[in-house]
Scaffold this motif. Sequence first.
Motif, PDB file in Angstrom:
ATOM      1  N   ILE A   1      -2.288  19.200  22.031  1.00 52.55           N
ATOM      2  CA  ILE A   1      -2.796  19.690  23.315  1.00 52.55           C
ATOM      3  C   ILE A   1      -3.446  18.579  24.136  1.00 52.55           C
ATOM      4  O   ILE A   1      -3.804  18.800  25.292  1.00 52.55           O
ATOM      5  CB  ILE A   1      -3.820  20.846  23.139  1.00 52.55           C
TER       6      ILE A   1
ATOM      7  N   GLY B   1      -3.707  13.496  16.290  1.00 56.55           N
ATOM      8  CA  GLY B   1      -3.522  14.204  15.029  1.00 56.55           C
ATOM      9  C   GLY B   1      -2.170  14.889  15.010  1.00 56.55           C
ATOM     10  O   GLY B   1      -1.774  15.540  15.975  1.00 56.55           O
TER      11      GLY B   1
ATOM     12  N   HIS C   1     -12.739  18.723  20.199  1.00 57.28           N
ATOM     13  CA  HIS C   1     -11.632  19.320  19.441  1.00 57.28           C
ATOM     14  C   HIS C   1     -10.534  18.303  19.149  1.00 57.28           C
ATOM     15  O   HIS C   1     -10.458  17.240  19.754  1.00 57.28           O
ATOM     16  CB  HIS C   1     -11.062  20.520  20.190  1.00 57.28           C
ATOM     17  N   GLY C   2      -9.685  18.675  18.209  1.00 61.06           N
ATOM     18  CA  GLY C   2      -8.539  17.845  17.855  1.00 61.06           C
ATOM     19  C   GLY C   2      -7.295  18.258  18.618  1.00 61.06           C
ATOM     20  O   GLY C   2      -7.378  18.908  19.674  1.00 61.06           O
ATOM     21  N   SER C   3      -6.158  17.903  18.073  1.00 59.45           N
ATOM     22  CA  SER C   3      -4.886  18.094  18.781  1.00 59.45           C
ATOM     23  C   SER C   3      -4.380  19.535  18.696  1.00 59.45           C
ATOM     24  O   SER C   3      -3.383  19.884  19.325  1.00 59.45           O
ATOM     25  CB  SER C   3      -3.843  17.143  18.208  1.00 59.45           C
ATOM     26  N   ALA C   4      -5.072  20.362  17.913  1.00 60.62           N
ATOM     27  CA  ALA C   4      -4.763  21.797  17.799  1.00 60.62           C
ATOM     28  C   ALA C   4      -3.270  22.086  17.684  1.00 60.62           C
ATOM     29  O   ALA C   4      -2.700  22.790  18.518  1.00 60.62           O
ATOM     30  CB  ALA C   4      -5.369  22.565  18.988  1.00 60.62           C
ATOM     31  N   PRO C   5      -2.632  21.586  16.641  1.00 59.60           N
ATOM     32  CA  PRO C   5      -1.175  21.774  16.496  1.00 59.60           C
ATOM     33  C   PRO C   5      -0.765  23.251  16.519  1.00 59.60           C
ATOM     34  O   PRO C   5       0.349  23.571  16.937  1.00 59.60           O
ATOM     35  CB  PRO C   5      -0.852  21.140  15.135  1.00 59.60           C
ATOM     36  N   ASP C   6      -1.673  24.133  16.119  1.00 59.71           N
ATOM     37  CA  ASP C   6      -1.316  25.568  16.083  1.00 59.71           C
ATOM     38  C   ASP C   6      -1.049  26.155  17.466  1.00 59.71           C
ATOM     39  O   ASP C   6      -0.337  27.146  17.583  1.00 59.71           O
ATOM     40  CB  ASP C   6      -2.400  26.381  15.338  1.00 59.71           C
ATOM     41  N   ILE C   7      -1.619  25.562  18.515  1.00 66.63           N
ATOM     42  CA  ILE C   7      -1.364  26.121  19.856  1.00 66.63           C
ATOM     43  C   ILE C   7      -0.703  25.109  20.797  1.00 66.63           C
ATOM     44  O   ILE C   7      -0.485  25.410  21.973  1.00 66.63           O
ATOM     45  CB  ILE C   7      -2.670  26.650  20.509  1.00 66.63           C
TER      46      ILE C   7
ATOM     47  N   ALA D   1      -4.163  26.036  25.850  1.00 67.59           N
ATOM     48  CA  ALA D   1      -5.399  25.356  25.440  1.00 67.59           C
ATOM     49  C   ALA D   1      -6.420  25.403  26.564  1.00 67.59           C
ATOM     50  O   ALA D   1      -6.069  25.385  27.749  1.00 67.59           O
ATOM     51  CB  ALA D   1      -5.105  23.906  25.068  1.00 67.59           C
ATOM     52  N   ASN D   2      -7.680  25.441  26.181  1.00 64.63           N
ATOM     53  CA  ASN D   2      -8.765  25.422  27.157  1.00 64.63           C
ATOM     54  C   ASN D   2      -9.015  23.972  27.601  1.00 64.63           C
ATOM     55  O   ASN D   2      -9.325  23.123  26.771  1.00 64.63           O
ATOM     56  CB  ASN D   2     -10.019  26.005  26.491  1.00 64.63           C
TER      57      ASN D   2
ATOM     58  N   ASP E   1      -9.041  31.352  24.013  1.00 63.78           N
ATOM     59  CA  ASP E   1     -10.121  31.071  23.054  1.00 63.78           C
ATOM     60  C   ASP E   1     -11.452  31.660  23.508  1.00 63.78           C
ATOM     61  O   ASP E   1     -12.358  31.849  22.686  1.00 63.78           O
ATOM     62  CB  ASP E   1     -10.267  29.552  22.839  1.00 63.78           C
TER      63      ASP E   1
HETATM   64  P1  ATP Z   1      -7.511  17.720  14.111  1.00 61.23           P
HETATM   65  O1  ATP Z   1      -7.141  17.276  12.759  1.00 61.23           O
HETATM   66  O2  ATP Z   1      -6.698  17.056  15.188  1.00 61.23           O
HETATM   67  O3  ATP Z   1      -8.977  17.686  14.378  1.00 61.23           O
HETATM   68  P2  ATP Z   1      -7.787  20.521  13.597  1.00 61.23           P
HETATM   69  O4  ATP Z   1      -6.777  21.612  13.523  1.00 61.23           O
HETATM   70  O5  ATP Z   1      -8.595  20.169  12.444  1.00 61.23           O
HETATM   71  O6  ATP Z   1      -7.051  19.250  14.213  1.00 61.23           O
HETATM   72  P3  ATP Z   1      -8.675  21.264  16.149  1.00 61.23           P
HETATM   73  O7  ATP Z   1      -7.453  20.639  16.667  1.00 61.23           O
HETATM   74  O8  ATP Z   1      -9.920  20.912  16.830  1.00 61.23           O
HETATM   75  O9  ATP Z   1      -8.886  20.902  14.667  1.00 61.23           O
HETATM   76  O10 ATP Z   1      -8.489  22.835  16.144  1.00 61.23           O
HETATM   77  C1  ATP Z   1      -9.326  23.749  15.439  1.00 61.23           C
HETATM   78  C2  ATP Z   1      -9.059  25.163  15.963  1.00 61.23           C
HETATM   79  O11 ATP Z   1      -9.618  25.303  17.277  1.00 61.23           O
HETATM   80  C3  ATP Z   1      -7.566  25.477  16.107  1.00 61.23           C
HETATM   81  O12 ATP Z   1      -7.330  26.810  15.757  1.00 61.23           O
HETATM   82  C4  ATP Z   1      -7.307  25.264  17.561  1.00 61.23           C
HETATM   83  O13 ATP Z   1      -6.258  26.031  18.066  1.00 61.23           O
HETATM   84  C5  ATP Z   1      -8.618  25.628  18.238  1.00 61.23           C
HETATM   85  N1  ATP Z   1      -8.815  24.801  19.444  1.00 61.23           N
HETATM   86  C6  ATP Z   1      -9.155  23.493  19.456  1.00 61.23           C
HETATM   87  N2  ATP Z   1      -9.236  23.032  20.714  1.00 61.23           N
HETATM   88  C7  ATP Z   1      -8.936  24.064  21.526  1.00 61.23           C
HETATM   89  C8  ATP Z   1      -8.831  24.216  22.948  1.00 61.23           C
HETATM   90  N3  ATP Z   1      -9.069  23.198  23.791  1.00 61.23           N
HETATM   91  N4  ATP Z   1      -8.497  25.422  23.424  1.00 61.23           N
HETATM   92  C9  ATP Z   1      -8.274  26.457  22.604  1.00 61.23           C
HETATM   93  N5  ATP Z   1      -8.350  26.387  21.270  1.00 61.23           N
HETATM   94  C10 ATP Z   1      -8.677  25.205  20.716  1.00 61.23           C
END
Ligand code: ATP
Length: 354
Positions: free
Chosen positions: A14, A76, A279-285, A291-292, A333
């Motif tokens: 994201i 990520g 936050h990270g790259s949020a691969p799930d969304i 994404a917000n 979110d």
């Molecule tokens: P990384 O290893 O890159 O930190 P991660 O999965 O550990 O990845 P995040 O990428 O921060 O951590 O995501 C954690 C959760 O928060 C996920 O379910 C993600 O979809 C949600 N999330 C993170 N950032 C956002 C955003 N900007 N908008 C909506 N949801 C978010």
Amino acid sequence: MADYKIAVIAGDGIGPEVMEEALRVLKAAEESEGFSLEIEEFPWNSEYWLEHGRMMPEDGLEQLRSFDAILFGAIGDARVPDDITIWELIMPIRKGFHQYVNFRPVKSLPGIQTPLANGDGIDFVIFRENAEGEYSDSGGRLYAGQEGEMAVQNTIMTRAGIERITRAACRYAKENGRKKITSATKSNAVIHANKLWDEHVQRITGEEFGDLEFEQYYVDALAAYFVQRPQSFEVVLASNLFGDILSDLGSGLVGGLGLSPSGNINPEKDYPSMFEPVHGSAPDIAGQGIANPIAQIWSAALMLEHLGEKRAAVRMVTAIEEVLAEGEVRTRDIGGEATTGEMGEAILHAFQSN
Ligand code: ATP
Ligand code: MG
């Protein structure tokens, strides 16, 4: 007219999606505030690693050196080990550019549900030591693969490192009308490193910033107070590990990852500072446009503040607060259905009209 050179590393997942929205608001800031931003984008992400076997070119740091600031998205990817993205990209930038302050605002936002019965009126900042401490690569593994296998991980704290983060926190407090510094420690158990921390934090605050109120808590107790009375804190000063954990706790208190910005700051400005969402790259969304973008836009505001464009920064944060208070446009979110683009658009409009 002030002219700033900004390096943009949008990253993975994201990262590029939320970065696009931050760049739109920055463009509007440039037009209305009378400064100019010279933006250069760098494609250093996991794709780049898969292609080149490294996260950035050999002279990557030199390429970034001449910029006034770096705006970072997120990094990520499942195909790249986590420690590579951290140790080959983020850490070299943080350490190479002496970004020894990790700055995290923790602020209640209008209309955002928090896990606290009373989550209103929270407004503090965390100064996390970002260059030494518990996160060091000093140590090693002994007797690997044997029954007596063990690991040693060293914490490195220096008097100079403690002094400079303490001064940065105290100066920020004075410049921003904050009256109290709260230091996190665990010197009853981590008796070497954290006693050094206590001694020099106390000395600098006492000798150089006697007009600020000072308090210190063991970090475990402080974690409980964060939940019980978060409104009582103003500037929290912590080592690398403690600050990392307290920062995420802080972000959880006020509504979560999609809303939390951060700065990796070199206060002397002799190297560029880097601003990024927590936050990270949020691969799930990723790839869904949901994404917000608030954490990224707010990170851009912290960047403008660091560059000295305080009014533009305040206008940006106010725009975020206005859109949230109105409550019409919200990403998933935070309980809505808006897309990343719609959220960015709403903040852009609010920015342009305030
Ligand atoms: P990384 O290893 O890159 O930190 P991660 O999965 O550990 O990845 P995040 O990428 O921060 O951590 O995501 C954690 C959760 O928060 C996920 O379910 C993600 O979809 C949600 N999330 C993170 N950032 C956002 C955003 N900007 N908008 C909506 N949801 C978010
Ligand atoms: Mg993560």
